[in-house]
Design an enzyme around this catalytic site. Sequence first.
Site, PDB file in Angstrom:
ATOM      1  N   PHE A 115      -1.563  -1.916   8.242  1.00  0.00           N
ATOM      2  CA  PHE A 115      -2.523  -1.371   7.488  1.00  0.00           C
ATOM      3  C   PHE A 115      -2.219  -1.176   5.975  1.00  0.00           C
ATOM      4  O   PHE A 115      -1.069  -1.531   5.540  1.00  0.00           O
ATOM      5  CB  PHE A 115      -3.229  -0.313   7.924  1.00  0.00           C
ATOM      6  CG  PHE A 115      -2.481   1.024   8.217  1.00  0.00           C
ATOM      7  CD1 PHE A 115      -1.301   1.304   7.701  1.00  0.00           C
ATOM      8  CD2 PHE A 115      -2.816   1.963   9.217  1.00  0.00           C
ATOM      9  CE1 PHE A 115      -0.386   2.380   7.990  1.00  0.00           C
ATOM     10  CE2 PHE A 115      -2.202   3.320   9.438  1.00  0.00           C
ATOM     11  CZ  PHE A 115      -1.102   3.432   9.027  1.00  0.00           C
ATOM     12  N   GLU A 116      -3.093  -0.620   5.171  1.00  0.00           N
ATOM     13  CA  GLU A 116      -2.846  -0.453   3.582  1.00  0.00           C
ATOM     14  C   GLU A 116      -2.449  -1.942   3.011  1.00  0.00           C
ATOM     15  O   GLU A 116      -1.821  -2.294   2.137  1.00  0.00           O
ATOM     16  CB  GLU A 116      -1.808   0.278   3.295  1.00  0.00           C
ATOM     17  CG  GLU A 116      -1.645   1.870   3.994  1.00  0.00           C
ATOM     18  CD  GLU A 116      -2.724   2.669   3.269  1.00  0.00           C
ATOM     19  OE1 GLU A 116      -3.328   2.223   1.988  1.00  0.00           O
ATOM     20  OE2 GLU A 116      -3.278   3.661   3.707  1.00  0.00           O
ATOM     21  N   GLY A 117      -3.264  -2.980   3.595  1.00  0.00           N
ATOM     22  CA  GLY A 117      -3.147  -4.134   3.197  1.00  0.00           C
ATOM     23  C   GLY A 117      -2.003  -4.946   4.217  1.00  0.00           C
ATOM     24  O   GLY A 117      -1.053  -4.575   4.137  1.00  0.00           O
TER      25      GLY A 117
END
Length: 211
Positions: A115-117
Amino acid sequence: MAGILRKVLQWALEHASNRKQFGMNLTEFGLIKEKIARTSVAVYAMESMAYLTAGTLDSLEDPDCSVEAAIVKVFSSEAAWKYGSECLQIMGGLGYMKSYPYERLLRDARILLIFEGTNEILRMFIALNGLQHAGNELKEMVKKLRNPLMNPGFILGKGLEKYRHTKDNPKLDLKLNEYLHPSLKLGSDALEYCVKRFQYAVEVCLSRHGI
Ligand SMILES: Cc1cc2nc3c(=O)[nH]c(=O)nc-3n(C[C@H](O)[C@H](O)[C@H](O)COP(=O)(O)OP(=O)(O)OC[C@H]3O[C@@H](n4cnc5c(N)ncnc54)[C@H](O)[C@@H]3O)c2cc1C
């Protein structure tokens, strides 16, 4: 991520300092020392990258640190996963047990790659963003590279450079070591080598596919 790793390393170190195998503490074995050293280096690098990027964000009027932030995220999430696993390894079988915190910490570190890219998307973001900036800087050079007949002298120089690169022997002329303590010469040469190889890769990419 640096916080997770620092904590896990501390626990693994405590264990390794007390656990005896073959009449010695685990900390006396070369392979365990290496794990501890590499993990410490990773924590130091992660913290330094975060401080540098946060410092840039704080000190500039209108900062754009998206590439730097992406680099910090990719490096740190992968280091937390890799070296968190090494710390678990130092614990031996105990590290795997649910009653110890390592498996939970490792699971928490695992999501950081997603997550967060996701790191795949961030890697593309870093590369493409970097190329975009380089493209603006290297516009004239790329034009010449794509018109060899009109720029023979320039192409000859580039040909020599290319020859060195095909031999994996770029000319190290940035003189980075002049700005550093002599004891860091080995590291600065390695960095300069990477910068030169990266520069060459960018030039090849832009001349082949255009800006
Ligand atoms: C616990 C948890 C909390 C979350 N919290 C939030 C939140 O607060 N806010 C939020 O916005 N999202 C949140 N998410 C969602 C998270 O951001 C997404 O899971 C993540 O962005 C990946 O998207 P996806 O799961 O749809 O995977 P997909 O997009 O289906 O990707 C699957 C895999 O394919 C790769 N991939 C996809 N496209 C490409 C490509 N072009 N080239 C190469 N590889 C590619 C990906 O990197 C990944 O490895 C959370 C997820 C979890 C598990």
